[in-house]
Design a protein around this motif. Structure first.
Motif, PDB file in Angstrom:
ATOM      1  N   UNK A 234     -24.433 -15.843 -44.872  1.00 25.81           N
ATOM      2  CA  UNK A 234     -24.732 -15.973 -43.436  1.00 25.81           C
ATOM      3  C   UNK A 234     -23.960 -14.921 -42.648  1.00 25.81           C
ATOM      4  N   UNK A 235     -22.693 -14.727 -42.986  1.00 21.95           N
ATOM      5  CA  UNK A 235     -21.887 -13.693 -42.322  1.00 21.95           C
ATOM      6  C   UNK A 235     -22.500 -12.319 -42.586  1.00 21.95           C
ATOM      7  N   UNK A 236     -22.873 -12.063 -43.839  1.00 26.72           N
ATOM      8  CA  UNK A 236     -23.510 -10.796 -44.204  1.00 26.72           C
ATOM      9  C   UNK A 236     -24.805 -10.583 -43.426  1.00 26.72           C
ATOM     10  N   UNK A 237     -25.613 -11.618 -43.330  1.00 24.63           N
ATOM     11  CA  UNK A 237     -26.905 -11.540 -42.647  1.00 24.63           C
ATOM     12  C   UNK A 237     -26.732 -11.128 -41.191  1.00 24.63           C
ATOM     13  N   UNK A 238     -25.834 -11.800 -40.475  1.00 26.58           N
ATOM     14  CA  UNK A 238     -25.641 -11.480 -39.058  1.00 26.58           C
ATOM     15  C   UNK A 238     -25.039 -10.088 -38.870  1.00 26.58           C
ATOM     16  N   UNK A 239     -24.094  -9.699 -39.726  1.00 29.60           N
ATOM     17  CA  UNK A 239     -23.498  -8.366 -39.611  1.00 29.60           C
ATOM     18  C   UNK A 239     -24.520  -7.281 -39.911  1.00 29.60           C
ATOM     19  N   UNK A 240     -25.358  -7.521 -40.909  1.00 30.51           N
ATOM     20  CA  UNK A 240     -26.374  -6.553 -41.290  1.00 30.51           C
ATOM     21  C   UNK A 240     -27.413  -6.386 -40.186  1.00 30.51           C
ATOM     22  N   UNK A 241     -27.959  -7.491 -39.716  1.00 30.96           N
ATOM     23  CA  UNK A 241     -28.979  -7.421 -38.662  1.00 30.96           C
ATOM     24  C   UNK A 241     -28.409  -6.826 -37.381  1.00 30.96           C
ATOM     25  N   UNK A 242     -27.199  -7.224 -37.030  1.00 29.11           N
ATOM     26  CA  UNK A 242     -26.570  -6.687 -35.823  1.00 29.11           C
ATOM     27  C   UNK A 242     -26.360  -5.191 -35.901  1.00 29.11           C
ATOM     28  N   UNK A 243     -25.837  -4.716 -37.023  1.00 28.16           N
ATOM     29  CA  UNK A 243     -25.609  -3.277 -37.193  1.00 28.16           C
ATOM     30  C   UNK A 243     -26.926  -2.513 -37.187  1.00 28.16           C
ATOM     31  N   UNK A 244     -27.926  -3.053 -37.873  1.00 27.00           N
ATOM     32  CA  UNK A 244     -29.233  -2.398 -37.950  1.00 27.00           C
ATOM     33  C   UNK A 244     -29.855  -2.246 -36.563  1.00 27.00           C
ATOM     34  N   UNK A 245     -29.861  -3.318 -35.779  1.00 30.76           N
ATOM     35  CA  UNK A 245     -30.511  -3.260 -34.466  1.00 30.76           C
ATOM     36  C   UNK A 245     -29.713  -2.429 -33.457  1.00 30.76           C
ATOM     37  N   UNK A 246     -28.395  -2.474 -33.520  1.00 28.84           N
ATOM     38  CA  UNK A 246     -27.598  -1.631 -32.625  1.00 28.84           C
ATOM     39  C   UNK A 246     -27.774  -0.159 -32.987  1.00 28.84           C
ATOM     40  N   UNK A 247     -27.823   0.133 -34.283  1.00 31.62           N
ATOM     41  CA  UNK A 247     -28.036   1.517 -34.728  1.00 31.62           C
ATOM     42  C   UNK A 247     -29.366   2.047 -34.211  1.00 31.62           C
ATOM     43  N   UNK A 248     -30.408   1.222 -34.283  1.00 32.63           N
ATOM     44  CA  UNK A 248     -31.714   1.671 -33.808  1.00 32.63           C
ATOM     45  C   UNK A 248     -31.810   1.653 -32.278  1.00 32.63           C
ATOM     46  N   UNK A 249     -31.098   0.766 -31.643  1.00 31.49           N
ATOM     47  CA  UNK A 249     -31.067   0.744 -30.185  1.00 31.49           C
ATOM     48  C   UNK A 249     -30.423   2.017 -29.643  1.00 31.49           C
ATOM     49  N   UNK A 250     -29.387   2.480 -30.317  1.00 34.59           N
ATOM     50  CA  UNK A 250     -28.701   3.701 -29.893  1.00 34.59           C
ATOM     51  C   UNK A 250     -29.322   4.960 -30.490  1.00 34.59           C
ATOM     52  N   UNK A 251     -30.365   4.803 -31.289  1.00 35.79           N
ATOM     53  CA  UNK A 251     -31.066   5.918 -31.944  1.00 35.79           C
ATOM     54  C   UNK A 251     -30.120   6.764 -32.794  1.00 35.79           C
TER      55      UNK A 251
ATOM     56  N   UNK B 226     -29.463   7.869 -36.332  1.00 40.43           N
ATOM     57  CA  UNK B 226     -29.992   8.001 -37.686  1.00 40.43           C
ATOM     58  C   UNK B 226     -29.536   9.335 -38.234  1.00 40.43           C
ATOM     59  N   UNK B 227     -29.422   9.418 -39.512  1.00 42.10           N
ATOM     60  CA  UNK B 227     -29.067  10.694 -40.127  1.00 42.10           C
ATOM     61  C   UNK B 227     -28.336  10.495 -41.428  1.00 42.10           C
ATOM     62  N   UNK B 228     -28.169  11.597 -42.103  1.00 43.80           N
ATOM     63  CA  UNK B 228     -27.527  11.581 -43.405  1.00 43.80           C
ATOM     64  C   UNK B 228     -26.059  11.208 -43.355  1.00 43.80           C
ATOM     65  N   UNK B 229     -25.370  11.623 -42.298  1.00 40.14           N
ATOM     66  CA  UNK B 229     -23.944  11.331 -42.184  1.00 40.14           C
ATOM     67  C   UNK B 229     -23.719   9.825 -42.062  1.00 40.14           C
ATOM     68  N   UNK B 230     -24.552   9.152 -41.295  1.00 40.66           N
ATOM     69  CA  UNK B 230     -24.422   7.705 -41.118  1.00 40.66           C
ATOM     70  C   UNK B 230     -24.669   6.992 -42.439  1.00 40.66           C
ATOM     71  N   UNK B 231     -25.626   7.466 -43.204  1.00 41.07           N
ATOM     72  CA  UNK B 231     -25.911   6.850 -44.509  1.00 41.07           C
ATOM     73  C   UNK B 231     -24.765   7.075 -45.488  1.00 41.07           C
ATOM     74  N   UNK B 232     -24.150   8.250 -45.474  1.00 36.24           N
ATOM     75  CA  UNK B 232     -23.013   8.521 -46.353  1.00 36.24           C
ATOM     76  C   UNK B 232     -21.833   7.631 -45.972  1.00 36.24           C
ATOM     77  N   UNK B 233     -21.591   7.489 -44.681  1.00 32.07           N
ATOM     78  CA  UNK B 233     -20.528   6.586 -44.224  1.00 32.07           C
ATOM     79  C   UNK B 233     -20.831   5.165 -44.678  1.00 32.07           C
TER      80      UNK B 233
END
Length: 112
Positions: free
Chosen positions: A9-26, A28-35
């Motif tokens: 449950x903790x993983x689910x909320x952290x994952x969804x939150x990070x995913x939607x904030x990342x897309x809200x702020x646009x 994307x890129x290789x550096x973010x994936x490497x991090x």
């Protein structure tokens, strides 16, 4: 099994939150994936350490003295940084659950 459910449950909320904030702020890129991949390795180390030390799911004492985040939250942030689209998000959720289950199973068997 209760610990696995709480960690998922903790993983689910952290994952969804990070995913939607990342897309809200646009962001994307290789550096973010490497991090995200580096943080993923760190998250697995945290999960193993927490299981070996037999820590509860939430073990922090205070926000001012440190963090209340556990390995599952770090794993969620890492997964949210790595995935690009919603299909990868669903696959990432399944892989995250498998990682949590494997760490709990493997560390429990090696500790005995």
């Amino acid at each position: 099994m209760k610990r696995v459910a709480i960690n998922f449950i903790i993983f689910l909320f952290a994952d969804l939150g990070t995913f939607f904030v990342k897309h809200l702020l646009s962001i994307d890129g290789g550096v973010v994936r490497i991090i995200g991949l580096v943080v993923l390795v760190l998250a697995i180390a945290y999960l193993v350490l927490e299981k070996r030390m037999n820590l509860p799911s939430i073990y922090g004492r205070s926000q001012s003295g440190g963090s209340n985040a556990n390995g599952a939250a770090v794993l969620g942030v890492a997964c949210g940084l790595v995935v690009i689209g919603t299909t990868q998000l669903v696959i990432g959720l399944v892989i995250g659950l498998v990682i949590i289950l494997l760490v709990n199973k493997l560390v429990a068997t090696t500790a005995q």
